[in-house]
Scaffold this motif. Structure first.
Motif, short mmCIF file in Angstrom:
data_model
loop_
_atom_site.label_atom_id
_atom_site.label_comp_id
_atom_site.label_asym_id
_atom_site.label_seq_id
_atom_site.Cartn_x
_atom_site.Cartn_y
_atom_site.Cartn_z
N ARG A 1 -14.89 -13.58 0.44
CA ARG A 1 -14.55 -14.83 0.43
C ARG A 1 -14.37 -15.26 -1.07
N SER A 2 -14.59 -14.46 -2.02
CA SER A 2 -14.18 -14.93 -3.18
C SER A 2 -12.68 -14.24 -3.57
N HIS A 3 -11.92 -14.94 -4.47
CA HIS A 3 -10.49 -14.42 -4.73
C HIS A 3 -10.51 -13.22 -5.49
N LEU A 4 -11.69 -12.69 -6.04
CA LEU A 4 -11.89 -11.54 -7.03
C LEU A 4 -10.69 -11.41 -8.03
N THR B 1 0.83 -1.16 0.06
CA THR B 1 -0.04 0.14 -0.07
C THR B 1 0.98 1.16 0.04
N PRO B 2 0.50 2.43 -0.64
CA PRO B 2 -0.97 2.51 -1.10
C PRO B 2 -1.23 1.89 -2.48
N ALA B 3 -2.00 1.02 -2.45
CA ALA B 3 -2.36 0.47 -3.66
C ALA B 3 -3.60 -0.18 -3.49
N LEU B 4 -4.17 -1.46 -4.29
CA LEU B 4 -5.20 -1.96 -4.09
C LEU B 4 -5.00 -3.41 -3.84
N VAL B 5 -5.41 -3.88 -2.46
CA VAL B 5 -5.07 -5.43 -1.79
C VAL B 5 -6.40 -6.00 -1.76
N VAL B 6 -6.48 -7.26 -2.20
CA VAL B 6 -7.71 -7.94 -1.82
C VAL B 6 -7.10 -8.97 -0.78
N ILE B 7 -7.89 -9.07 0.34
CA ILE B 7 -7.58 -10.10 1.38
C ILE B 7 -8.87 -11.05 1.31
N SER B 8 -8.61 -12.38 0.90
CA SER B 8 -9.53 -13.44 0.64
C SER B 8 -9.39 -14.47 1.69
N GLY B 9 -10.35 -15.28 1.76
CA GLY B 9 -10.39 -16.45 2.76
C GLY B 9 -11.81 -16.90 2.99
N THR B 10 -11.77 -18.25 3.64
CA THR B 10 -13.30 -18.58 4.01
C THR B 10 -13.77 -17.84 5.17
N GLY B 11 -15.03 -18.20 5.31
CA GLY B 11 -15.87 -17.49 6.30
C GLY B 11 -15.40 -17.87 7.64
N GLY B 12 -15.20 -16.68 8.58
CA GLY B 12 -14.54 -17.15 9.85
C GLY B 12 -13.21 -16.99 10.04
N VAL C 1 -7.55 -8.75 -9.73
CA VAL C 1 -6.01 -9.17 -9.93
C VAL C 1 -5.39 -8.98 -11.11
N VAL C 2 -6.33 -9.67 -12.28
CA VAL C 2 -5.80 -9.68 -13.65
C VAL C 2 -5.94 -8.21 -14.25
N THR C 3 -7.05 -7.69 -14.00
CA THR C 3 -7.45 -6.31 -14.63
C THR C 3 -6.86 -5.33 -14.08
N HIS D 1 -3.24 -6.61 -5.60
CA HIS D 1 -2.48 -7.62 -4.85
C HIS D 1 -3.34 -8.60 -4.05
N PRO D 2 -3.29 -9.77 -4.36
CA PRO D 2 -4.05 -10.86 -3.79
C PRO D 2 -3.35 -11.15 -2.33
N LEU D 3 -3.90 -11.26 -1.28
CA LEU D 3 -3.68 -11.76 0.03
C LEU D 3 -4.39 -12.76 0.59
N ARG D 4 -4.27 -13.98 0.44
CA ARG D 4 -5.06 -15.01 0.87
C ARG D 4 -4.84 -15.27 2.22
N LEU D 5 -5.98 -15.22 3.16
CA LEU D 5 -5.70 -15.70 4.57
C LEU D 5 -6.03 -17.03 4.80
N ASP D 6 -5.15 -17.72 5.35
CA ASP D 6 -5.24 -19.17 5.85
C ASP D 6 -5.76 -19.11 7.18
#
Length: 795
Positions: free
Chosen positions: A406-409, A288-299, A413-415, A419-424
């Motif tokens: 909850r989606s990778h969106l 950041t500053p940029a666009l970041v997508v935090i994705s992961g399962t519910g909870g 990322v492509v368009t 920056h993808p950030l997958r939360l495990d």
């Protein structure tokens, strides 16, 4: 510390001392890469800029030499074979990745942006500090080169703008005596530019020198007429008229401090207890500053992480923070409309209702215009998809946007370069740290066994851990006992908590199309640790291509994870929810049919693997797969063994299911797995246990004979005098007895080939026991039986 200067002659400084770079071309390469702002520049483009249409022979090698020289200058302490960190190779060329603040032009831009929205005194300090970095014409040695023209013009315009803002700040601070010479210098540098003349006239008017102000505007009028043949800007003509009429309100409006823009601070309260996620916080800082997508399962804690970071980073964004729950996944079926969100954002930014346009595209345009000169932090929580997010993105790269979903969106990322950030899920140590912060060290460490059991049951899911902590008044041992006793997710249901695990998982499930929802329910019936696409296709009774698309859809919503290409895993708690849902939605006969298809898939795939290992093995005791089941086929033995290595744990889990519910499948699995278990990987204990259980499950004499053979063969390979496993007593004597029984059964069955195989195994037994005479007799008997069988065969 490295520093690259381009606001004047292009130079490199290391710890404040100039670094000599031999060769003007090498310095030109540095300048080109600096002008690219960290983006890679193709090697072909660098060569074209250096030599034009007629590059010398070996130009690529010369360019590489320049790059090597620059790397030594930028990183003199880098080991000879160490990877470059600043001037990096990146397809299709090179990129200059300097640390923050290492490029003087970047520091100037940051300083000018930081002055936005500040009171006049603060803005003046920031602007003057930025202007002190100016040493001359940008990219001085190369300013007249065609490739540098756009960047030189941009930085020159930035320089003029910053100086004009200094004059404006001085006027608002009632320091006209300082503003006048600063404005005169600007008019001398660019006589055709109107803004410096306007500022000079205002400064002279504020200093009670109205005549000089009118003279300055008259001089500008003559310059514009002589050079361009034009009249001055209408705003300057209006200012000239106001000075003549001595309209003091015009002067007051021009020089009084502008009202401070509204600074929204919409971030919700962050969770008071936070554990783990140190690496994820560092990644957010880095991207950041940029666009970041935090994705992961519910909870899994996406919102908690986003808000924790946002509060920590808020001071970096002086113009405020915007936040919205987009309701992409939740108890409401309707996600937030982007147009409605934009209207709320614009209102928070001070735009009157009557100025907010009706359509979403118009609102997006106005939103981006309002944020064009601001540094803001925007948190878009719980997004449904990329289309919901895209209208809410500022156009200003100085704004940070953090999206949770909850989606990778993946489309963002492509368009849009997100920056993808997958939360495990938490690792066990992080789960324990979370419990300690919520319940205290004394409570958590009082019973390590119960603590670790709870951590395992929660599977690292922060929501599950939080629900456990809601019962903090009870000892951990009692909580663990309740979780162990409860059915499915019942142990995580807490009175008064609406959004428990069932509810949170249901929000993702409800959004699935019928085929994907059915696949989600059925894959929970698979007992193994992971699932291949082919196995999922068998479970669902569908084509592999359809199964692949459905699994990817589920993975995109984080209902399962693709932990390696083509292989998927379910979180244990998500599996429990899927099983509950399957039990509620799918009839028992449909679930039973799915399990049968899965067992047939595994059995016949393993049978194909056995035939690939031993193409001439007879008899073939596992026939063709039933209709609707597409087992895996193998080109050779290596492929078959590789598949068995990958699937062995899954097959082992399926065998446990067979023992409990489908014992009729066991003999076939013995035949399919025996070559792998006894001859390749030596899972002898597994083979003996499987064959022994299969013997108990069949009274077919053909299978009984074969299973005796497998057990005896396995015992022989164990190569020990006592078989102390729990399957059945005996040792090598037991192996001999089984071989002899195998021979007798095949004699009664008139199966000469089976009897000959028994004699050969008996020969190996005697060889292992050291009785060579008996071994020779057994081999002779095997050959005699085979000879008799061949002579009796019809010609």
């Amino acid at each position: 510390m490295i520093e690259v200067r381009v606001l004047g002659p292009v130079t490199i400084l290391l710890d404040g001392e100039p670094v000599t770079v031999r060769g003007n071309q090498a310095l030109a390469v540095l300048a080109m890469l600096a002008a690219a702002h960290g983006r890679p520049v193709a090697a072909d483009r660098l060569i074209d800029r250096l030599w034009g249409a007629a590059p010398p022979a070996g130009a690529a090698a010369v360019l590489q030499s320049h790059v090597s020289r620059l790397r030594r200058s930028l990183e003199p302490h880098r080991p000879p074979r160490g990877a470059a960190e600043l001037l990096v190779s990146e397809a299709p060329g090179y990129a200059l990745r300097l640390p923050a603040g290492a490029l003087d032009a970047g520091r100037v831009e940051q300083g000018v942006r930081a002055a936005d929205g500040l009171p006049p005194a603060g803005a003046l300090d920031r602007l003057r500090a930025a202007l002190e970095l100016w040493r001359g014409r940008p990219y001085e040695q190369f300013a007249d080169h065609e490739w540098a023209a756009a960047e030189v013009a941009r930085l020159t315009e930035l320089h003029h703008t910053a100086r004009e803002r200094v004059v404006a700040a001085l006027l608002r601070l009632d320091r006209a005596d300082e503003a006048i010479p600063a404005a005169r210098a600007l008019t001398a540098d660019d006589p055709l530019r109107g803004e410096p003349w306007r500022l000079l006239a205002l400064a002279l008017w504020a200093a009670s020198r109205s005549g000089d102000a009118l003279a300055a505007l008259g001089e500008h009028r003559r310059v514009v007429a002589d050079e361009l043949g034009l009249d001055p800007d209408p705003a300057l003509a209006a200012l000239e008229q106001a000075i003549r009429e001595q309209r003091a309100e015009v002067l007051e409006a021009a020089v009084r401090p502008a009202p401070s823009p509204i600074r929204p601070a919409q971030l919700p309260r962050a969770a008071p207890v936070f554990a783990g996620r140190a690496s994820e916080l560092r990644r957010l800082d880095r991207h950041t500053p940029a666009l970041v997508v935090i994705s992961g399962t519910g909870g899994v804690g996406k919102t908690t992480l986003a808000l924790r970071w946002a509060h920590r980073a808020a001071e970096r964004y002086p113009d405020g923070q915007l936040h919205v729950d987009l309701r992409g996944f939740g108890p409401e079926d309707a996600a937030a409309d982007p147009g409605d969100v934009l209207a709320a954002f614009l209102g928070a930014l001070g735009v009157p209702d009557q100025r907010i346009p009706p359509s979403t595209p118009e609102r997006t345009a106005l939103f981006r215009s309002v944020l064009a000169a601001r540094r803001m932090l925007v948190v878009l929580d719980n997004a449904r998809d990329s289309d919901q997010v895209r209208p809410l993105l500022p156009g200003n790269p100085g704004c940070a946007v953090v999206v949770t979903s909850r989606s990778h969106l993946i489309d963002l990322v492509v368009t849009d370069g997100a920056h993808p950030l997958r939360l495990d899920a938490f690792r066990p140590a992080e789960s324990v740290a979370y419990l300690r912060r919520r319940l205290g060290d004394e409570v958590v460490d009082a019973d390590p066994r119960a603590r670790d059991a709870i951590v395992e049951r929660c599977g690292g899911l922060p929501l599950a851990l939080a629900l456990v902590c809601a019962r903090g008044a009870f000892p951990l041992a009692e909580i663990d006992a309740e979780l162990a006793y409860a059915d499915g997710l019942d142990g995580f249901a807490v009175a008064g908590v609406k959004h428990d695990l069932r509810a949170v998982f249901s929000w993702s499930y409800r959004r699935l199309e019928p085929l994907a929802a059915r696949m989600f329910r059925l894959i929970a019936l698979h007992p193994g640790p992971d699932l291949s696409i082919a196995a999922a296709a068998a479970l669902a009774g569908t084509e592999v291509a359809v199964a692949r698309a459905l699994l990817r859809r589920l993975a995109d919503d984080h209902l399962l994870a693709e932990h390696r290409p083509g292989r998927f895993v379910l979180h244990d708690l998500v599996r429990a929810y899927a099983r509950e849902t399957a039990g509620r939605v799918d009839p028992a006969e449909d679930r039973a049919a799915a399990v049968t298809r899965l067992l047939d898939f595994a059995l016949h795939s393993a049978g194909n693997a056995a035939r690939a290992q031993h193409p001439f093995r007879r008899p073939v005791m596992v026939g063709d797969a039933p209709p609707g089941v597409g087992p895996v086929r193998f080109a050779d033995a290596a492929a078959a063994i590789g598949w068995l290595d990958l699937e062995y744990d899954n097959i082992t889990a399926l065998l446990e299911l067979c023992r409990a519910e489908r014992p009729g499948h066991l003999p076939g699995f013995v035949w399919a797995l025996a070559p792998y278990q006894q001859d390749v990987r030596f899972h002898l204990a597994d083979s003996l246990a499987l064959a022994t259980d299969a013997l108990a499950a069949t009274d077919d004499r053909r299978w009984t004979s074969y299973l005796h053979h497998v057990v005896g063969r396995g015992l022989l390979r164990l190569n020990r005098l006592a078989w102390d496993h729990a399957y059945r007593p005996g040792g090598l004597d037991e192996a001999r007895r089984l071989f002899e029984e195998h021979i007798e059964i095949n004699k009664r069955w008139h199966n000469a080939y089976g009897a000959a195989g028994g004699w050969m195994e008996l020969a190996r037994f005697h060889q292992r026991a050291g009785d060579r005479t008996a071994a020779a007799r057994a081999r002779e008997q095997a050959l005699r039986v085979l000879g008799t069988a061949r002579s009796d065969r019809p010609s």
